[in-house]
Design an enzyme around this catalytic site. Structure first.
Site, short mmCIF file in Angstrom:
data_model
loop_
_atom_site.label_atom_id
_atom_site.label_comp_id
_atom_site.label_asym_id
_atom_site.label_seq_id
_atom_site.Cartn_x
_atom_site.Cartn_y
_atom_site.Cartn_z
N SER A 83 0.82 -1.22 0.00
CA SER A 83 0.00 0.00 0.00
C SER A 83 0.85 1.27 0.00
O SER A 83 0.31 2.36 -0.13
CB SER A 83 -0.91 0.01 1.24
OG SER A 83 -0.11 0.03 2.41
N SER A 85 15.12 -6.35 3.45
CA SER A 85 15.85 -6.08 4.70
C SER A 85 16.23 -4.60 4.70
O SER A 85 15.40 -3.73 4.42
CB SER A 85 17.07 -7.01 4.76
OG SER A 85 17.89 -6.70 5.83
N TYR A 126 15.11 -1.99 15.52
CA TYR A 126 14.87 -2.05 14.07
C TYR A 126 16.02 -2.82 13.40
O TYR A 126 15.79 -3.76 12.64
CB TYR A 126 14.75 -0.64 13.49
CG TYR A 126 14.63 -0.62 11.98
CD1 TYR A 126 13.40 -0.83 11.36
CD2 TYR A 126 15.75 -0.40 11.17
CE1 TYR A 126 13.29 -0.83 9.97
CE2 TYR A 126 15.64 -0.40 9.79
CZ TYR A 126 14.42 -0.61 9.19
OH TYR A 126 14.32 -0.62 7.82
N LYS A 181 16.13 -6.57 11.36
CA LYS A 181 16.65 -6.80 10.00
C LYS A 181 17.84 -7.78 10.02
O LYS A 181 17.99 -8.59 9.11
CB LYS A 181 17.05 -5.47 9.36
CG LYS A 181 15.87 -4.51 9.14
CD LYS A 181 14.82 -5.09 8.19
CE LYS A 181 13.76 -4.07 7.82
NZ LYS A 181 12.73 -4.60 6.92
N1 LIG Z 1 12.43 3.73 3.19
C1 LIG Z 1 13.64 3.39 3.58
O1 LIG Z 1 14.53 4.24 3.70
C2 LIG Z 1 13.94 1.94 3.89
C3 LIG Z 1 15.29 1.59 4.04
C4 LIG Z 1 15.61 0.27 4.31
C5 LIG Z 1 14.61 -0.69 4.43
N2 LIG Z 1 13.32 -0.32 4.30
C6 LIG Z 1 12.31 -1.37 4.47
O2 LIG Z 1 11.42 -1.38 3.39
C7 LIG Z 1 10.14 -1.86 3.81
C8 LIG Z 1 9.07 -0.90 3.33
O3 LIG Z 1 9.28 0.36 3.93
P1 LIG Z 1 8.81 1.73 3.26
O4 LIG Z 1 9.95 2.64 3.32
O5 LIG Z 1 8.13 1.47 1.98
O6 LIG Z 1 7.78 2.23 4.38
P2 LIG Z 1 6.26 2.73 4.31
O7 LIG Z 1 6.07 3.65 3.16
O8 LIG Z 1 5.98 3.25 5.67
O9 LIG Z 1 5.43 1.40 4.04
C9 LIG Z 1 5.30 0.42 5.04
C10 LIG Z 1 4.35 -0.66 4.56
O10 LIG Z 1 4.34 -1.70 5.53
C11 LIG Z 1 2.98 -2.08 5.76
N3 LIG Z 1 2.83 -2.60 7.13
C12 LIG Z 1 3.35 -2.10 8.28
N4 LIG Z 1 2.97 -2.87 9.32
C13 LIG Z 1 2.21 -3.86 8.81
C14 LIG Z 1 1.53 -4.97 9.39
N5 LIG Z 1 1.56 -5.21 10.71
N6 LIG Z 1 0.83 -5.79 8.57
C15 LIG Z 1 0.78 -5.55 7.25
N7 LIG Z 1 1.39 -4.53 6.63
C16 LIG Z 1 2.10 -3.69 7.42
C17 LIG Z 1 2.17 -0.82 5.53
O11 LIG Z 1 0.86 -1.21 5.13
P3 LIG Z 1 -0.51 -0.79 5.84
O12 LIG Z 1 -0.22 0.34 6.80
O13 LIG Z 1 -1.37 -0.39 4.69
O14 LIG Z 1 -0.94 -2.05 6.52
C18 LIG Z 1 2.93 -0.17 4.37
O15 LIG Z 1 2.45 -0.66 3.14
C19 LIG Z 1 10.22 -2.00 5.34
O16 LIG Z 1 10.45 -3.34 5.67
C20 LIG Z 1 11.42 -1.14 5.70
O17 LIG Z 1 12.05 -1.58 6.87
C21 LIG Z 1 12.96 0.98 4.04
#
Ligand SMILES: NC(=O)c1ccc[n+]([C@@H]2O[C@H](COP(=O)([O-])OP(=O)(O)OC[C@H]3O[C@@H](n4cnc5c(N)ncnc54)[C@H](OP(=O)(O)O)[C@@H]3O)[C@@H](O)[C@H]2O)c1
Length: 285
Positions: free
Chosen positions: A15, A131, A145, A149
């Site tokens: 989403s 990750s 966090y 990971k």
């Molecule tokens: N952005 C960065 O800089 C970054 C860097 C390294 C790794 N990551 C990793 O990439 C992944 C995605 O992050 P993002 O940056 O895209 O963050 P985001 O925009 O905040 O998206 C987070 C997503 O996780 C879902 N989510 C959270 N808790 C959930 C639950 N209990 N059940 C089902 N869905 C859940 C949310 O869906 P709903 O709220 O709609 O349920 C949303 O779609 C994460 O694992 C994050 O650790 C991100």
């Protein structure tokens, strides 16, 4: 995987942010894409919605059963759902630490356990675990966090060994800082707010983290990366993506003594010795 079959993919976190970019790319490339979310109304048009909290094994099983009954197969799982808690390790309440691990680690494990029987039946499949570079280089004030990971990295390493020769592949995408909703959705540990021994270091380190995320690249390139991985016969264990300095960090960590690497991290995050509070001096003459 047979390239002539229309592939079915399940993407958690579809989403928003990285998961949304991956779901959109897979859809554009002609896959049947199921997106899991706690708010499926937020999913883009064309993505088949699944109401799912990844931390709830029953909801995960139900979602996977629905995919199997509708398409008869499941080729790709992308574990992308995640949250980011910040605060000193000491300040994480048991509930906060549990929420972090339950979402990022146990949630991914729930999905892996649910999809594997079908992938074994097909003797093919691909599991991509999203990750982080923080899963290779632990960050200050993102200790739980980072731990979630690191755990996901260990799980994926073991999984690859267990699945050797099965036709089922598993790998990691390790993003650096990307501009998504992660900043908006961030959870702040209650006990880290206000005056405390970590406050100055925490504020400086957090300000840097947030800037890096807000000014990071968009997640579209991770959509393309995930697509490229689906085309490979034998994906590698790790795919690091992001700014050059962030991508280099795990390599540098492996090359130099720990004490040097810690020094570099302390300089980067402006970690200083905490000042001795005047109240401490008064009560401990
Ligand atoms: N952005 C960065 O800089 C970054 C860097 C390294 C790794 N990551 C990793 O990439 C992944 C995605 O992050 P993002 O940056 O895209 O963050 P985001 O925009 O905040 O998206 C987070 C997503 O996780 C879902 N989510 C959270 N808790 C959930 C639950 N209990 N059940 C089902 N869905 C859940 C949310 O869906 P709903 O709220 O709609 O349920 C949303 O779609 C994460 O694992 C994050 O650790 C991100």
């Amino acid at each position: 995987m047979n390239p002539t079959i229309q592939k079915t993919a399940l993407i958690t976190g579809a989403s928003s942010g990285i998961g949304k970019a991956i779901a959109r790319t897979f859809l554009e490339k002609g896959m049947i894409v199921y997106g899991a979310s706690r708010q499926p109304g937020r999913l883009e048009k064309g993505i088949r919605p699944l109401l799912m909290d990844v931390a709830d094994p029953a909801a995960v099983e139900k979602g996977v059963e629905q995919i199997k009954s509708e398409t008869g197969r499941l080729d790709i799982l992308v574990n992308c759902a995640g949250i980011s808690l910040v605060g000193a390790i000491e300040h994480h309440s048991p509930e906060e630490a549990d929420l972090q691990m339950r979402t990022n680690f146990t949630g991914s494990l729930n999905l892996i356990r649910a999809v594997l029987p079908q992938m074994w039946k097909q003797r093919s499949g691909l599991i991509i675990n999203v990750s982080s570079i923080a899963g290779r280089v632990a960050l200050p004030f993102q200790g739980i966090y980072s731990s979630s990971k690191f755990a996901l990295e260990g799980l994926t390493e073991s999984l690859r060994l267990e699945l050797f020769g099965s036709g089922i592949h598993a790998c990691l995408i390790e993003p650096g800082d990307f501009s998504t909703e992660i900043v908006k959705n961030r959870i702040f540990c209650q006990a880290s707010q206000g005056e405390n021994a970590y406050a100055d270091n925490y504020q400086r380190a957090y300000a840097l983290m947030e800037q890096e995320e807000l000014h990071g690249p968009g997640p579209e390139r991770i959509g393309q990366l995930a697509w490229k991985i689906t085309r490979l016969k034998n994906p590698r264990l790790r795919y690091t993506t992001g700014k050059l300095m962030q991508r280099l960090a795990p390599r540098v960590k492996n090359l130099i003594p720990d004490i040097w690497f810690e020094f570099i991290l302390r300089m980067n995050y402006k970690i200083k010795r905490p000042a001795t509070p005047s109240s401490f001096l008064i009560s401990n003459p």
